[in-house]
Scaffold this motif. Sequence first.
Motif, PDB file in Angstrom:
ATOM      1  N   UNK A  38      -6.057   2.100 -10.012  1.00  0.00           N
ATOM      2  CA  UNK A  38      -5.930   1.881 -11.457  1.00  0.00           C
ATOM      3  C   UNK A  38      -4.637   2.475 -12.001  1.00  0.00           C
ATOM      4  N   UNK A  39      -4.218   3.615 -11.463  1.00  0.00           N
ATOM      5  CA  UNK A  39      -2.953   4.233 -11.938  1.00  0.00           C
ATOM      6  C   UNK A  39      -1.771   3.321 -11.597  1.00  0.00           C
ATOM      7  N   UNK A  40      -1.734   2.833 -10.325  1.00  0.00           N
ATOM      8  CA  UNK A  40      -0.633   1.942  -9.935  1.00  0.00           C
ATOM      9  C   UNK A  40      -0.643   0.666 -10.783  1.00  0.00           C
ATOM     10  N   UNK A  41      -1.834   0.139 -11.006  1.00  0.00           N
ATOM     11  CA  UNK A  41      -1.946  -1.087 -11.812  1.00  0.00           C
ATOM     12  C   UNK A  41      -1.502  -0.843 -13.245  1.00  0.00           C
ATOM     13  N   UNK A  42      -1.877   0.339 -13.792  1.00  0.00           N
ATOM     14  CA  UNK A  42      -1.490   0.661 -15.174  1.00  0.00           C
ATOM     15  C   UNK A  42       0.022   0.758 -15.294  1.00  0.00           C
ATOM     16  N   UNK A  43       0.661   1.342 -14.276  1.00  0.00           N
ATOM     17  CA  UNK A  43       2.128   1.455 -14.330  1.00  0.00           C
ATOM     18  C   UNK A  43       2.779   0.070 -14.374  1.00  0.00           C
ATOM     19  N   UNK A  44       2.246  -0.855 -13.550  1.00  0.00           N
ATOM     20  CA  UNK A  44       2.790  -2.218 -13.541  1.00  0.00           C
ATOM     21  C   UNK A  44       2.533  -2.923 -14.875  1.00  0.00           C
ATOM     22  N   UNK A  45       1.358  -2.712 -15.464  1.00  0.00           N
ATOM     23  CA  UNK A  45       1.023  -3.358 -16.733  1.00  0.00           C
ATOM     24  C   UNK A  45       1.913  -2.827 -17.857  1.00  0.00           C
ATOM     25  N   UNK A  46       2.168  -1.521 -17.838  1.00  0.00           N
ATOM     26  CA  UNK A  46       3.041  -0.955 -18.891  1.00  0.00           C
ATOM     27  C   UNK A  46       4.456  -1.507 -18.733  1.00  0.00           C
ATOM     28  N   UNK A  47       4.872  -1.600 -17.445  1.00  0.00           N
ATOM     29  CA  UNK A  47       6.220  -2.153 -17.227  1.00  0.00           C
ATOM     30  C   UNK A  47       6.328  -3.582 -17.761  1.00  0.00           C
ATOM     31  N   UNK A  48       5.236  -4.329 -17.737  1.00  0.00           N
ATOM     32  CA  UNK A  48       5.233  -5.701 -18.228  1.00  0.00           C
ATOM     33  C   UNK A  48       4.811  -5.783 -19.696  1.00  0.00           C
TER      34      UNK A  48
END
Length: 609
Positions: A404-414
């Motif tokens: 979830x942390x890795x996914x959140x980082x990608x979502x924030x980047x997008x």
Amino acid sequence: MTQRFRVLVGLCLLLAVCYAAIFPGRELATRSYMNEASLQAGSALRLAVSALAGHLSRYEPLPELIADHDDIKQLVSDPDNQALRDKANTYLKEINSLLESSDIYVMRMNGDTIAASNHDGPTSFVGENFSYRPYFQDAAKGSQARFYALGTTSLKRGYYFASPIRVNETIRGVIVFKVDIDSIEASWKGGEYKIFVSDPEGIIFMTGSPEWLYSGILPLTGERLDRTQASRRYAEAVLKPLPISEQRVGGHRLITIADVGATREYLTLSHYMDDADWTVSVLMDTSSVHAQARTMLIAVLLSIGLSGLVVAIVLQRRARAQERMRMQIDARSELEQRVEERTADLARVNQRIEEEIGERRLTERKLRQTQADLIQAGKLAGLGQMSAALSHELNQPLAAAKTYVDSAAMLIARNRVDEARDNLSRISALIDRMASISKHLRNFARKPNEKIGPVSLAAVMADTLEIVSARLKVADATLVIDLGEPSAAVQAGSVRLQQVLVNIITNAADAVEGFDDRRIHVVAASDGAKVVLTVRDHGPGVPPSIADRIFDPFFSTKGVGRGLGLGLSISYNIIRDFGGSLSVVNAQDGGAEFRIVLDAAPAISEAAE
């Protein structure tokens, strides 16, 4: 002739007076001296009875006290354990030496002797069977017993005190004290009086005259001999009748005995000792009494012609009265001295008993501390067994949180902030989940300091599931819970009851692992003022060969490294501390069923840990 006539008349009158005085005077003199002799014999009888009663009273309370000793209880609970036998033999030998008794020994309920103070002697009682003795039969029924007999093994006379040995209100054996009373008998030899003690059948078993020993003062009928032989009171001793005849003169009991070719008459006084069930008799030879009566009669006859001797006779009687008074004072002083000695002996025994009570209380406190330590050790052992499964349980949310942390980082980047916020909420929930598991484990591992009070079964069950869920997943077991509506409340401690459920449910998971039916049922039901909580599995059940030992400390059927064998023993003691009971049976269609019975609680209040 007139003077001679007067002299003859005076002589005749004197002879007539003497003749008239002889027979009544002889009877009066004999009766008087019989009364005096009876008083003296009565003092001797009281001294003999007091000496016997005092000697026996020293030992009367001791069998019941020794029967309550832990070593003796353990021995009769496991009579075939050689280590317990050796320990009991040593203890009985020390106690026997300390109390100066003859023998002390322990018997099983079938009469076999399994420990004795003389275990290492040539006439050891160990292995002998004394079930025919009345003292064993009475003690085996729960009574304090007393009996006098000649030992069939040692061939020594003694008085026996017997007491039942109770373990958890169940009579498991009998302990016997044998007291030697030969020293008292020895003091009777060569005295002024002949003293003997007879049993209910009239057989003399203690006497200062050895030739009278084992003689019967009552007819030795077949019925009396059969009763004596049934108890083997005198082993193989030869019983013989004592040639005796009895009469009463002036309220006094006189017996005539043919003794070694001579016939003697004795003034006899007897006292029945109810506690010992025997009769003490004191015999005084009446030859001295008759001699005194004859002397008195001669003195009276002489006083008719010699009035001057009257004063001498009065002084003589006064001197004799003073002598009797001195004898009574001496007897009273001797009796008081013996009473003081017996009182001192009892005081020393009481002091030793108080010391033993203090040592026992200290042992009980150490036992409670050891039990608490064992409970904590069992909990920590349970935690160790669950550590692998719990690490897997914690690794799953950690891996998910990382994703979830890795996914959140990608979502924030997008710039997809809402979806990233949702991932963070999921991470927070996973952290709460891991904190909950950690909290329950921490509470479970901590030593409890809680009081017994109302506890909700639903709350305890919820906390238990937090700990055992990982183990259930590993075993692929299903927990079926039915606590009723509303769920019951019981009188217990929350953390300790949780420990019991964790132990039993974990054992059930171990039992069903690898079986087709891996269900575990937890059901609560009210039964009057009690609540019955059952935990049932569908595993192999409890083998009958170990059913009686399953709650013993350090007993385990698991492999090496899979448990200390403390879980069920600790659980059993915890439930017993709550005032309840824990038992196990095999279900009819397979599997084991643990049954916990506790007092129902009227209301719920928070249990302090």
